[in-house]
Design an enzyme around this catalytic site. Structure first.
Site, PDB file in Angstrom:
ATOM      1  N   LYS A 172      80.231  -0.725  76.778  1.00 24.40           N
ATOM      2  CA  LYS A 172      81.533  -0.087  77.021  1.00 24.40           C
ATOM      3  C   LYS A 172      82.160  -0.741  78.279  1.00 24.40           C
ATOM      4  O   LYS A 172      81.323  -0.609  79.298  1.00 24.40           O
ATOM      5  CB  LYS A 172      81.417   1.430  76.974  1.00 24.40           C
ATOM      6  CG  LYS A 172      82.574   2.183  77.492  1.00 24.40           C
ATOM      7  CD  LYS A 172      82.273   3.618  77.407  1.00 24.40           C
ATOM      8  CE  LYS A 172      83.503   4.452  77.883  1.00 24.40           C
ATOM      9  NZ  LYS A 172      83.457   5.652  77.634  1.00 24.40           N
TER      10      LYS A 172
HETATM   11  C1  5RP Z   1      82.794   6.757  83.106  1.00 23.87           C
HETATM   12  C2  5RP Z   1      82.655   7.262  81.543  1.00 23.87           C
HETATM   13  C3  5RP Z   1      83.281   8.227  81.109  1.00 23.87           C
HETATM   14  O1  5RP Z   1      83.014   9.286  81.674  1.00 23.87           O
HETATM   15  C4  5RP Z   1      84.108   8.179  79.967  1.00 23.87           C
HETATM   16  O2  5RP Z   1      83.465   7.984  78.939  1.00 23.87           O
HETATM   17  C5  5RP Z   1      85.219   7.228  80.309  1.00 23.87           C
HETATM   18  O3  5RP Z   1      86.136   7.598  79.187  1.00 23.87           O
HETATM   19  P1  5RP Z   1      87.949   7.339  79.446  1.00 23.87           P
HETATM   20  O4  5RP Z   1      87.973   6.263  80.650  1.00 23.87           O
HETATM   21  O5  5RP Z   1      88.630   7.081  77.911  1.00 23.87           O
HETATM   22  O6  5RP Z   1      88.217   8.663  79.710  1.00 23.87           O
HETATM   23  O7  5RP Z   1      82.090   6.378  80.812  1.00 23.87           O
HETATM   24  O8  5RP Z   1      82.145   5.522  83.209  1.00 23.87           O
END
Ligand code: 5RP
Length: 259
Positions: A172
């Site tokens: 991610k």
């Molecule tokens: C931080 C994370 C998160 O807490 C979250 O998953 C981020 O998601 P978004 O940016 O779409 O709110 O992975 O590193």
């Protein structure tokens, strides 16, 4: 890749489209009661039927998600820091045995490439991958970006590639200019985070560009649950990711559901 691991991964990345809409609601693990997630079950419950998976901590999973109707779970297992401390100083906060007991489809951990505790987080990733291989549970590596780091293709390619080399099954990261090169040089599938809340149309456009440039989907949080109408937003994001809708088509869908 063994059968169990492949089977779990295909609960996250849907075989029909090869794509995924993951709903990230793990923010509280370092941000506390994030706006929109003050009472997690109220936000998450209505969105659940539209999420291919939920990314969250075991605390919110146990307290706020009905096991009888839960979608596939990607359990955040790294943490131990808060916005008041050095964020990169994370460790593993949940055992693989507990992840198995919770019947999760994947586990997630952040790496902080270039951060003060880079080595610690990369070694944690390697350790988690060993356990993931042992139990047949895919590992999602999140490329966390420190304030001092640029979110550009050079940095994100470095972080994503390292995650893939260390054995992560899914990565991610953030969308950036020349995102295609980030995906191309990462040996495993990539999803994007949404980042800070932006205008709904812009978030749909961001998702569209990411998928067009090679992402297998999104692992999106704030741009869904902080949207003016989260229920309409998650369906519009699904249209982009699974049905190849243009940002305008998806935005029209958002507006019509919102009405
Ligand atoms: C931080 C994370 C998160 O807490 C979250 O998953 C981020 O998601 P978004 O940016 O779409 O709110 O992975 O590193």
């Amino acid at each position: 890749m063994d059968w169990g691991l492949k089977n779990r991964l295909s609960r996250i990345i849907k075989p029909k489209t090869g794509k995924t809409v993951m709903l990230a609601v793990d923010h509280g693990y370092f941000l506390g009661p994030t706006s929109g997630l003050e009472e997690p079950h109220k936000t998450i419950q209505p969105l659940t039927p539209f999420a291919d998976s939920l990314m969250l901590t075991r605390g919110v999973l146990r307290s706020s998600i009905d096991p009888a109707i839960a979608p596939p779970i990607v359990l955040r297992v790294s943490g131990g820091t808060s916005i008041l401390s050095e964020l990169s100083n994370e460790g593993i906060i949940t055992s693989m045995e507990d992840a198995v007991r919770l019947n999760v489809s994947g586990v997630a951990l952040s790496i902080f490439v270039g951060g003060e505790f880079e080595r610690q987080t990369l070694l944690s990733l390697a350790e988690l991958v060993d356990l993931g291989e042992k139990y047949g549970i895919p590992v999602l590596a999140v490329t966390a970006v420190g304030k001092e780091m640029a979110r550009d293709a050079r940095y994100l390619s470095l972080a994503c590639r390292i995650a893939g080399e260390l054995g992560a099954h899914l990565v991610k990261t953030y969308y950036c200019e020349d995102f295609e090169s980030v995906v191309r040089s990462c040996p495993v599938p990539v999803v994007i985070a949404g980042g800070k809340k932006i205008d709904e149309f812009d978030a749909l456009e961001l998702s569209h560009k990411a998928v067009r440039e090679g992402a297998v989907g999104v692992d999106m949080g704030r741009n869904i649950f902080q949207a003016e109408n989260p229920l309409a937003m998650i369906q519009a994001v699904r249209a982009v990711v699974h049905e190849d809708a243009t940002p305008q088509q998806a935005y029209d869908l958002y507006c019509s559901i919102k009405k």
